[in-house]
Write a protein that holds these residues in place. Structure first.
Motif, mmCIF file in Angstrom:
data_model
loop_
_atom_site.group_PDB
_atom_site.id
_atom_site.type_symbol
_atom_site.label_atom_id
_atom_site.label_comp_id
_atom_site.label_asym_id
_atom_site.label_seq_id
_atom_site.Cartn_x
_atom_site.Cartn_y
_atom_site.Cartn_z
ATOM 1 N N ILE A 198 -3.453 2.719 9.211
ATOM 2 C CA ILE A 198 -2.630 3.476 8.268
ATOM 3 C C ILE A 198 -2.159 2.580 7.126
ATOM 4 O O ILE A 198 -2.137 3.000 5.960
ATOM 5 N N ALA A 199 -1.799 1.348 7.422
ATOM 6 C CA ALA A 199 -1.393 0.425 6.361
ATOM 7 C C ALA A 199 -2.519 0.212 5.370
ATOM 8 O O ALA A 199 -2.289 0.064 4.161
ATOM 9 N N ALA A 200 -3.768 0.198 5.863
ATOM 10 C CA ALA A 200 -4.942 -0.036 5.019
ATOM 11 C C ALA A 200 -5.538 1.260 4.472
ATOM 12 O O ALA A 200 -6.644 1.253 3.932
ATOM 13 N N ASN A 201 -4.814 2.363 4.606
ATOM 14 C CA ASN A 201 -5.227 3.645 4.037
ATOM 15 C C ASN A 201 -6.567 4.139 4.572
ATOM 16 O O ASN A 201 -7.410 4.666 3.844
ATOM 17 N N MET A 202 -6.775 3.989 5.903
ATOM 18 C CA MET A 202 -7.956 4.545 6.559
ATOM 19 C C MET A 202 -7.731 5.979 7.028
ATOM 20 O O MET A 202 -8.673 6.641 7.473
ATOM 21 N N GLY A 203 -6.530 6.450 6.980
ATOM 22 C CA GLY A 203 -6.167 7.811 7.346
ATOM 23 C C GLY A 203 -4.849 8.135 6.681
ATOM 24 O O GLY A 203 -4.155 7.231 6.181
ATOM 25 N N THR A 204 -4.478 9.405 6.681
ATOM 26 C CA THR A 204 -3.233 9.792 6.017
ATOM 27 C C THR A 204 -2.020 9.426 6.854
ATOM 28 O O THR A 204 -1.048 8.854 6.358
ATOM 29 N N VAL A 205 -2.079 9.770 8.136
ATOM 30 C CA VAL A 205 -0.960 9.504 9.048
ATOM 31 C C VAL A 205 -1.526 9.054 10.386
ATOM 32 O O VAL A 205 -2.711 9.236 10.672
ATOM 33 N N PRO A 517 0.858 -1.510 -0.388
ATOM 34 C CA PRO A 517 -0.350 -1.648 0.426
ATOM 35 C C PRO A 517 -0.842 -3.079 0.471
ATOM 36 O O PRO A 517 -0.526 -3.885 -0.421
ATOM 37 N N PRO A 518 -1.623 -3.417 1.483
ATOM 38 C CA PRO A 518 -2.217 -4.761 1.552
ATOM 39 C C PRO A 518 -3.290 -4.932 0.481
ATOM 40 O O PRO A 518 -3.894 -3.957 0.027
ATOM 41 N N LYS A 519 -3.499 -6.172 0.079
ATOM 42 C CA LYS A 519 -4.523 -6.481 -0.923
ATOM 43 C C LYS A 519 -5.813 -6.858 -0.204
ATOM 44 O O LYS A 519 -6.115 -8.030 -0.012
ATOM 45 N N LEU A 520 -6.557 -5.840 0.169
ATOM 46 C CA LEU A 520 -7.805 -6.067 0.904
ATOM 47 C C LEU A 520 -8.950 -6.149 -0.087
ATOM 48 O O LEU A 520 -9.721 -5.248 -0.237
#
Length: 520
Positions: A198-205, A517-520
């Motif tokens: 979730i932190a890496a925006n792989m899903g909404t919740v 968000p993390p800087k991936l």
């Protein structure tokens, strides 16, 4: 329903095929995306506005998240298995919206689910080799509630094996999850896979489970909002137990609003989980009305220095002190320090384990396999983790309270005399000082290095109060260390005080906006 094998190499093999198929169906459908979806920090409300405006569909959104997962995995090692029916489910929800013009509360929202929560037709392994081929025939009741609200299970997330470790998320089947803010560090455990995803925006919740730490700890280490709700507010049936008398399932999200939306559809009585009987008459139909930017005004907050000052990292301590100042700046009255008489004595002897009984009941009820019926079977099948093996072996030799000096039977927060005494002491002080909440850092130290499993694990405050007393405790981002590692502040309330906690955490979040968000 078919499922993708839990083998990591197979998962990665199928991902490109999944993406290609999804893109094909998206291009050949009548609803074509009007814009590239910007997934970063996307919220439920924003998604629903986009659906209504015709900017994109749920099918487009699912495809976009699948692309994000393919891009980031296995670098984070957060996802264990995809839902092979996710695109089809999204397409059906899009059709429903075209026909009705109405959106359900979580309509078309992709959810990342911890791998100890039963999901029909999708592997539910608990991070263990013993369950590596177990795909439940039915959803856990909370998953069914999410689906009834329109949510889509997008994927399952990696976790500490059998949820044993609050330190990191490492499973025999899938290995170790990495913190997206610095992949040399842990995301904490046991719901670290959900937190990283979730932190890496792989899903909404996302969903996690919390026996002592496992929603709030990973949320704190990954700059998320994590709700451990009152014990009894939500069902735990269909979830692999750790210590059932402590276990709670709850949302792990990027915002308080999204966490509230997820929590709202999960609450209520479940006859398969008797503890939810206590919530009858104490739940609400509309928790969203408590999202108030002025929710800190005229509130009274106690600062529990016995936790915050327990060997803290200097940077975490500075962030916490600034958070207390920010709370005051938003109109709250601060009582600092807050003293709870006999706190250290009351917190002792709270842990109580009947792991063997609970797990074997789960195996009999849901897994129904002749080869996996007992803890001995699990040990025979094996594990790569010496830590997990030791915990499994200990469960054969030890049942009951973690103290030979105490003869009180194991019970939950409504029946265990020691737990009730601990809660009464805390709520008694809250009542006498007219406090709305108590605050302390979720961790006194930043996320440990993955290779520092033993010595780096310090400062976990989440295990001390709410898992035993049953009280709700929410963690919210309170900033970052100079090394870019997140930290969280925890709000502890009275039993069933979720409305107050939502008010206050939302107001703090909106006033500070620490999440990034993390800087991936």
């Amino acid at each position: 329903m078919p499922h993708i094998t839990a083998n990591r190499s197979d998962l990665l093999h199928y991902l490109p095929v999944t993406i290609c198929l999804c893109l094909f169906f998206a291009l050949t459908s009548c609803e074509k995306p009007q814009e590239k979806i910007q997934l970063e920090e996307l919220t439920i409300a924003e998604i629903h506005r986009a659906f209504q405006a015709g900017n994109y569909t749920s099918e487009d959104l699912v495809n976009a998240y699948l692309e994000q997962i393919e891009m980031l995995e296995p670098r984070l090692n957060a996802i264990t298995v995809l839902n092979p029916a996710a695109v089809e489910e999204a397409r059906n929800l899009d059709k429903e919206f075209r026909q009705t013009g109405k959106l359900r509360p979580l309509h078309g929202i992709p959810v990342i689910v911890k791998d100890n929560i039963n999901t029909a037709g999708i592997l539910t392994t608990g991070g263990s080799r013993a369950l590596e081929n177990f795909a439940p025939s039915e959803d856990a009741p909370i998953i069914q509630k999410l689906k009834d609200a329109g949510a889509i299970v997008l994927a399952k997330s990696n976790m500490a094996e059998w949820a044993f470790s609050p330190r990191h998320s490492e499973s025999t089947t899938f290995g170790t999850t990495h913190n997206p803010y610095d992949t040399a560090h842990v995301p904490a455990g046991s719901s670290g896979g959900t937190a990283a995803a979730i932190a890496a925006n792989m899903g909404t919740v996302g969903l996690g489970t919390d026996t002592g730490n496992s929603i709030r700890g990973p949320s704190s280490h990954c700059s998320l909002v994590g709700f451990r709700t009152t014990l009894g507010l939500t069902s735990r049936s269909g979830i692999i137990p750790l210590y059932l008398r402590n276990d709670v399932v709850g949302p792990m999200c990027r915002t308080v609003e999204d966490a509230t939306r997820v929590m709202q559809v999960m609450t209520g009585y479940d006859p398969a989980d008797p503890i939810t009987k206590y919530s009858e008459g104490r739940t609400q139909t509309d928790y969203l009305r408590y999202l108030d930017k002025d929710g800190l005004k005229n509130k009274r907050i106690g600062v529990l220095r016995i936790l915050s000052d327990n060997d803290p990292d200097p940077e975490i301590s500075a962030l916490f002190n600034q958070a207390v100042s920010d709370l005051a700046g938003q109109g709250a009255t601060i009582i600092d320090p807050l003293n709870i008489p006999d706190f250290n004595a009351l917190r002792q002897n709270q842990w109580c384990s009947v792991f063997q009984q609970d797990v074997e009941e789960f195996l009999a009820t849901y897994v129904k396999s002749d080869s996996v019926q007992t803890i001995e079977d699990i040990i025979r099948i094996g594990t790569n983790s010496e830590f997990a093996l030791q915990r499994l072996q200990n469960s054969l030799d030890f049942v009951g309270r973690y103290s030979d000096a105490i003869d009180a039977p194991c019970g939950d927060a409504y029946s265990d005399s020691l737990r009730i005494a601990f809660r009464n002491a805390i709520e008694g002080v809250m009542d006498s000082l007219q406090l709305d909440v108590i605050v302390y850092p979720s961790w006194n130290n930043p996320a440990a290095l993955i290779n520092d499993f033993q010595e780096g694990y310090r400062g976990d405050n989440s295990q001390i109060i709410s898992p035993h007393t049953g009280q709700p405790a929410f963690t919210v981002p309170m900033g970052f260390t100079s090394a870019g590692l997140p930290a969280g502040i925890q709000f502890l309330g009275r039993m069933y005080s979720e409305p107050v906690l939502i008010q206050m955490t939302y107001a703090y979040e909106q006033a500070t906006l620490h999440r990034k968000p993390p800087k991936l």
